[in-house]
Design an enzyme around this catalytic site. Structure first.
Site, PDB file in Angstrom:
ATOM      1  N   GLY A   1       0.714  -1.237  -0.102  1.00 40.76           N
ATOM      2  CA  GLY A   1       0.037   0.031   0.146  1.00 40.76           C
ATOM      3  C   GLY A   1       0.875   1.466  -0.083  1.00 40.76           C
ATOM      4  O   GLY A   1       0.153   2.381   0.250  1.00 40.76           O
TER       5      GLY A   1
ATOM      6  N   TRP B   1       2.064   2.904  -2.508  1.00 42.88           N
ATOM      7  CA  TRP B   1       1.714   3.709  -3.782  1.00 42.88           C
ATOM      8  C   TRP B   1       0.229   4.460  -3.403  1.00 42.88           C
ATOM      9  O   TRP B   1      -0.025   5.549  -3.589  1.00 42.88           O
ATOM     10  CB  TRP B   1       1.423   3.025  -5.030  1.00 42.88           C
TER      11      TRP B   1
ATOM     12  N   ASP C   1      -5.564  -5.683  -5.204  1.00 43.52           N
ATOM     13  CA  ASP C   1      -4.294  -6.702  -4.927  1.00 43.52           C
ATOM     14  C   ASP C   1      -5.048  -7.881  -4.885  1.00 43.52           C
ATOM     15  O   ASP C   1      -6.105  -7.999  -4.024  1.00 43.52           O
ATOM     16  CB  ASP C   1      -3.484  -6.269  -3.886  1.00 43.52           C
TER      17      ASP C   1
ATOM     18  N   ASP D   1      -8.242 -10.253  -8.171  1.00 51.20           N
ATOM     19  CA  ASP D   1      -7.611 -10.164  -9.550  1.00 51.20           C
ATOM     20  C   ASP D   1      -8.196  -8.893 -10.167  1.00 51.20           C
ATOM     21  O   ASP D   1      -9.333  -8.957 -10.543  1.00 51.20           O
ATOM     22  CB  ASP D   1      -7.581 -11.266 -10.200  1.00 51.20           C
TER      23      ASP D   1
ATOM     24  N   ASP E   1       1.722  -1.147 -10.469  1.00 52.24           N
ATOM     25  CA  ASP E   1       3.215  -1.749 -10.116  1.00 52.24           C
ATOM     26  C   ASP E   1       3.066  -3.328  -9.991  1.00 52.24           C
ATOM     27  O   ASP E   1       3.749  -3.984  -9.227  1.00 52.24           O
ATOM     28  CB  ASP E   1       3.621  -1.117  -8.542  1.00 52.24           C
TER      29      ASP E   1
ATOM     30  N   LYS F   1       4.285  -1.081 -14.516  1.00 52.27           N
ATOM     31  CA  LYS F   1       5.744  -1.716 -14.287  1.00 52.27           C
ATOM     32  C   LYS F   1       5.778  -3.025 -15.196  1.00 52.27           C
ATOM     33  O   LYS F   1       5.036  -3.602 -15.622  1.00 52.27           O
ATOM     34  CB  LYS F   1       5.745  -2.185 -12.956  1.00 52.27           C
TER      35      LYS F   1
HETATM   36  C1  LIG Z   1       5.813  -4.859  -6.343  1.00 50.63           C
HETATM   37  S1  LIG Z   1       4.038  -5.356  -5.270  1.00 50.63           S
HETATM   38  C2  LIG Z   1       3.047  -3.808  -5.497  1.00 50.63           C
HETATM   39  C3  LIG Z   1       3.798  -2.940  -4.522  1.00 50.63           C
HETATM   40  C4  LIG Z   1       2.981  -1.433  -4.145  1.00 50.63           C
HETATM   41  N1  LIG Z   1       2.954  -0.654  -5.251  1.00 50.63           N
HETATM   42  C5  LIG Z   1       3.167  -0.692  -2.904  1.00 50.63           C
HETATM   43  O1  LIG Z   1       3.852   0.476  -3.048  1.00 50.63           O
HETATM   44  O2  LIG Z   1       2.951  -1.114  -1.670  1.00 50.63           O
HETATM   45  C6  LIG Z   1       3.275  -5.986  -6.805  1.00 50.63           C
HETATM   46  C7  LIG Z   1       1.846  -6.634  -6.408  1.00 50.63           C
HETATM   47  O3  LIG Z   1       1.235  -7.066  -7.463  1.00 50.63           O
HETATM   48  C8  LIG Z   1       0.278  -7.977  -7.211  1.00 50.63           C
HETATM   49  N2  LIG Z   1      -0.462  -8.256  -8.338  1.00 50.63           N
HETATM   50  C9  LIG Z   1      -0.026  -9.130  -9.448  1.00 50.63           C
HETATM   51  N3  LIG Z   1      -0.700  -9.543 -10.424  1.00 50.63           N
HETATM   52  C10 LIG Z   1      -2.005  -9.080  -9.887  1.00 50.63           C
HETATM   53  C11 LIG Z   1      -3.426  -8.920 -10.363  1.00 50.63           C
HETATM   54  N4  LIG Z   1      -3.712  -9.673 -11.524  1.00 50.63           N
HETATM   55  N5  LIG Z   1      -4.418  -8.245  -9.715  1.00 50.63           N
HETATM   56  C12 LIG Z   1      -4.136  -7.711  -8.642  1.00 50.63           C
HETATM   57  N6  LIG Z   1      -2.990  -7.773  -8.221  1.00 50.63           N
HETATM   58  C13 LIG Z   1      -1.896  -8.155  -8.665  1.00 50.63           C
HETATM   59  C14 LIG Z   1       0.884  -8.839  -6.283  1.00 50.63           C
HETATM   60  O4  LIG Z   1       0.060  -9.564  -5.596  1.00 50.63           O
HETATM   61  C15 LIG Z   1       1.750  -7.946  -5.539  1.00 50.63           C
HETATM   62  O5  LIG Z   1       1.253  -7.541  -4.288  1.00 50.63           O
END
Ligand SMILES: C[S@@+](CC[C@H](N)C(=O)[O-])C[C@H]1O[C@@H](n2cnc3c(N)ncnc32)[C@H](O)[C@@H]1O
Length: 215
Positions: free
Chosen positions: A49, A51, A69, A88, A108, A148
């Site tokens: 969280g 961002w 997420d 998702d 991200d 990203k």
């Molecule tokens: C690098 S982390 C994000 C960090 C976040 N931006 C922060 O600042 O706290 C990447 C996230 O993408 C999520 N993710 C990947 N595929 C996803 C999807 N299809 N739907 C929702 N979340 C997804 C993962 O569960 C993971 O928590």
């Protein structure tokens, strides 16, 4: 470089951000000025969280931020203009939850890594492609998107595709990104609409926008 990484880790603790990823969005937005007061923002892959914490004050009390997420996001301590959903983002009813088209879409998102760089790259590029497919139903014309992606052979095509959908699209590597990381952020500004080279006549993403429902 290790010192720079430690610096971001310490700074995140000192400033109370949930993760050092906060500094990536801070740098991107300070450079590109994507977030404005009153904006409606969708943050895809928002856990834990940080961002959300960065975007919230930038859009102010008239703005709203929706974080989605696969993992649960702890809502304790999140500002009032932030809402979170577990699921998702590519499968849930984003327009219904947003209530309007977003001004900015952030992603991200990262796939679970396999340890095989090419597989991880293609999964990451696929997430971005899927996100681009959905933008016509999620993002205002003129809006912005940050995505990203793990760099690799599909990256140039992805950048070209986003370039057809936005006035400007460029890769950006923030200082807070580990030098060993293959991640890069595609910063796409001025949404024009669906990819002219990839529209199906009955594309469900072209569905009319829903009326705001409020939160
Ligand atoms: C690098 S982390 C994000 C960090 C976040 N931006 C922060 O600042 O706290 C990447 C996230 O993408 C999520 N993710 C990947 N595929 C996803 C999807 N299809 N739907 C929702 N979340 C997804 C993962 O569960 C993971 O928590």
């Amino acid at each position: 470089m290790r010192e720079i990484q430690d610096h971001f880790f310490r700074e995140a603790k000192r400033k109370g951000y949930r993760s050092r990823a906060a500094f990536k969005l801070i740098e991107i937005d300070d450079r590109k000025h994507l977030l404005s007061k009153g904006d409606l923002v969708l943050d895809c892959g928002a856990a834990p969280g940080s961002w959300l914490e960065v975007a919230s004050p930038r859009v102010g009390h008239r703005g709203r931020v929706l974080g989605v997420d696969l993992k649960p996001i702890d809502e304790r301590g999140l500002p009032q203009n932030v809402q979170v959903i577990e699921g998702d983002v590519l499968a849930c009813d984003v327009p219904g939850k947003l209530g309007d088209l977003a001004d900015v879409v952030l992603s991200d998102m990262a796939p679970s890594t396999t340890g095989t760089p090419s597989a991880d790259h293609f999964h990451s590029a696929r997430l971005c492609d899927d996100l681009l497919d959905r933008l016509p139903g999620w993002l205002q014309r003129g809006g912005h998107c940050v995505m990203k992606v793990f760099e690799g052979e599909a990256y140039p095509d992805l950048l070209k595709r986003s370039g057809r959908m936005f006035e400007k699209s460029k890769g950006f590597k923030p200082k807070a990104s580990r030098s060993s990381s293959v991640e890069i952020f595609m910063v796409c500004q001025g949404f024009r609409g669906p990819d002219p080279e990839g529209i199906e006549p009955d594309d469900p993403q072209q569905a009319p926008r829903k009326k705001p429902t409020g939160w």
